[in-house]
Motif scaffolding. Structure first.
Motif, PDB file in Angstrom:
ATOM      1  N   GLY A 102       0.779  -1.229   0.000  1.00  0.00           N
ATOM      2  CA  GLY A 102       0.000   0.000   0.000  1.00  0.00           C
ATOM      3  C   GLY A 102       0.811   1.280   0.000  1.00  0.00           C
ATOM      4  N   TYR A 103       2.104   1.202  -0.224  1.00  0.00           N
ATOM      5  CA  TYR A 103       2.941   2.408  -0.260  1.00  0.00           C
ATOM      6  C   TYR A 103       2.937   3.022  -1.648  1.00  0.00           C
ATOM      7  N   PRO A 104       2.943   4.354  -1.729  1.00  0.00           N
ATOM      8  CA  PRO A 104       3.225   4.972  -3.024  1.00  0.00           C
ATOM      9  C   PRO A 104       4.693   4.691  -3.344  1.00  0.00           C
ATOM     10  N   VAL A 105       4.984   4.319  -4.581  1.00  0.00           N
ATOM     11  CA  VAL A 105       6.334   3.851  -4.888  1.00  0.00           C
ATOM     12  C   VAL A 105       6.778   4.246  -6.293  1.00  0.00           C
ATOM     13  N   LYS A 106       8.085   4.476  -6.410  1.00  0.00           N
ATOM     14  CA  LYS A 106       8.730   4.713  -7.702  1.00  0.00           C
ATOM     15  C   LYS A 106      10.017   3.911  -7.744  1.00  0.00           C
ATOM     16  N   GLU A 107      10.449   3.603  -8.939  1.00  0.00           N
ATOM     17  CA  GLU A 107      11.722   2.925  -9.143  1.00  0.00           C
ATOM     18  C   GLU A 107      12.711   3.920  -9.744  1.00  0.00           C
ATOM     19  N   MET A 108      13.941   3.957  -9.209  1.00  0.00           N
ATOM     20  CA  MET A 108      14.985   4.818  -9.758  1.00  0.00           C
ATOM     21  C   MET A 108      15.653   4.064 -10.908  1.00  0.00           C
ATOM     22  N   ILE A 109      15.261   4.427 -12.124  1.00  0.00           N
ATOM     23  CA  ILE A 109      15.832   3.750 -13.290  1.00  0.00           C
ATOM     24  C   ILE A 109      17.326   4.067 -13.394  1.00  0.00           C
ATOM     25  N   GLY A 110      18.058   3.106 -13.860  1.00  0.00           N
ATOM     26  CA  GLY A 110      19.511   3.264 -13.933  1.00  0.00           C
ATOM     27  C   GLY A 110      20.211   2.792 -12.683  1.00  0.00           C
ATOM     28  N   GLY A 111      19.488   2.832 -11.561  1.00  0.00           N
ATOM     29  CA  GLY A 111      19.994   2.318 -10.302  1.00  0.00           C
ATOM     30  C   GLY A 111      21.290   2.935  -9.831  1.00  0.00           C
ATOM     31  N   TYR A 112      21.960   2.182  -8.980  1.00  0.00           N
ATOM     32  CA  TYR A 112      23.218   2.634  -8.387  1.00  0.00           C
ATOM     33  C   TYR A 112      24.286   2.882  -9.452  1.00  0.00           C
ATOM     34  N   GLU A 113      24.280   2.053 -10.498  1.00  0.00           N
ATOM     35  CA  GLU A 113      25.267   2.235 -11.571  1.00  0.00           C
ATOM     36  C   GLU A 113      25.209   3.656 -12.123  1.00  0.00           C
ATOM     37  N   TYR A 114      24.023   4.130 -12.461  1.00  0.00           N
ATOM     38  CA  TYR A 114      23.915   5.457 -13.054  1.00  0.00           C
ATOM     39  C   TYR A 114      24.052   6.558 -12.006  1.00  0.00           C
ATOM     40  N   TRP A 115      23.726   6.270 -10.764  1.00  0.00           N
ATOM     41  CA  TRP A 115      23.997   7.227  -9.686  1.00  0.00           C
ATOM     42  C   TRP A 115      25.498   7.531  -9.655  1.00  0.00           C
ATOM     43  N   VAL A 116      26.308   6.469  -9.674  1.00  0.00           N
ATOM     44  CA  VAL A 116      27.758   6.629  -9.635  1.00  0.00           C
ATOM     45  C   VAL A 116      28.256   7.249 -10.933  1.00  0.00           C
ATOM     46  N   ARG A 117      27.760   6.775 -12.064  1.00  0.00           N
ATOM     47  CA  ARG A 117      28.219   7.292 -13.363  1.00  0.00           C
ATOM     48  C   ARG A 117      27.901   8.775 -13.524  1.00  0.00           C
ATOM     49  N   GLU A 118      26.839   9.254 -12.897  1.00  0.00           N
ATOM     50  CA  GLU A 118      26.495  10.669 -12.980  1.00  0.00           C
ATOM     51  C   GLU A 118      27.214  11.503 -11.917  1.00  0.00           C
ATOM     52  N   GLY A 119      28.079  10.853 -11.125  1.00  0.00           N
ATOM     53  CA  GLY A 119      28.882  11.588 -10.156  1.00  0.00           C
ATOM     54  C   GLY A 119      28.217  11.810  -8.813  1.00  0.00           C
TER      55      GLY A 119
END
Length: 146
Positions: A102-119
């Motif tokens: 029952g939680y409102p939810v979103k997925e962070m596309i790209g995940g940790y890989e793109y978090w790191v790749r984007e600095g």
């Protein structure tokens, strides 16, 4: 000449934006101090130990139901899930588990890989660090610039 609007395409892409976010938007919300949401890292303990988004909660998808019932995630909070990257579906599994709770939810596309790749900053047992951005994902060091 009147253009035809493909309503199925509009619904499809609007639906994706309703349930997906990306590392740049997550970083912007963190930087702006947006509240009312939590970031869930659904990867393994070994992956978490290698590095994670500062402030994220480590909650592998198989533990969500049990640990959420124990109060790890505040009731009513919007949940944003992430896993390793596009080749991993743990964030999708985690998002489904939270939606079923029952939680409102979103997925962070790209995940940790793109978090790191984007600095984006990463946290390990040694503290918080920031690596150089990948110029293919973050032109001139700016997150996706979308």
């Amino acid at each position: 000449m009147t253009k035809h609007i493909d309503q199925a395409a509009v619904a499809h892409f609007a639906g994706r934006l309703a349930y997906e976010t990306d590392p740049a938007d997550v970083a912007a919300d963190i930087g702006a101090g947006v509240t009312g949401w939590v970031l869930i890292d659904s990867r393994s303990q070994e992956s978490w130990d290698q590095g994670h988004v500062p402030g994220a909660i480590h909650l592998p998808h198989r533990e969500i139901t049990e640990r959420t019932a124990a109060g790890v995630v505040p009731e009513g909070a919007t949940v944003v899930t992430y896993c390793w990257g596009p080749g991993c579906n743990a964030a999708t599994r985690a998002a489904l588990a939270f939606a079923r709770l029952g939680y409102p939810v979103k997925e962070m596309i790209g995940g940790y890989e793109y978090w790191v790749r984007e600095g984006g900053p990463i946290e390990t047992a040694d503290g918080v660090e920031r690596r150089a951005s990948d110029p293919l994902t973050a032109p001139r060091g700016v997150a996706c610039a979308c």
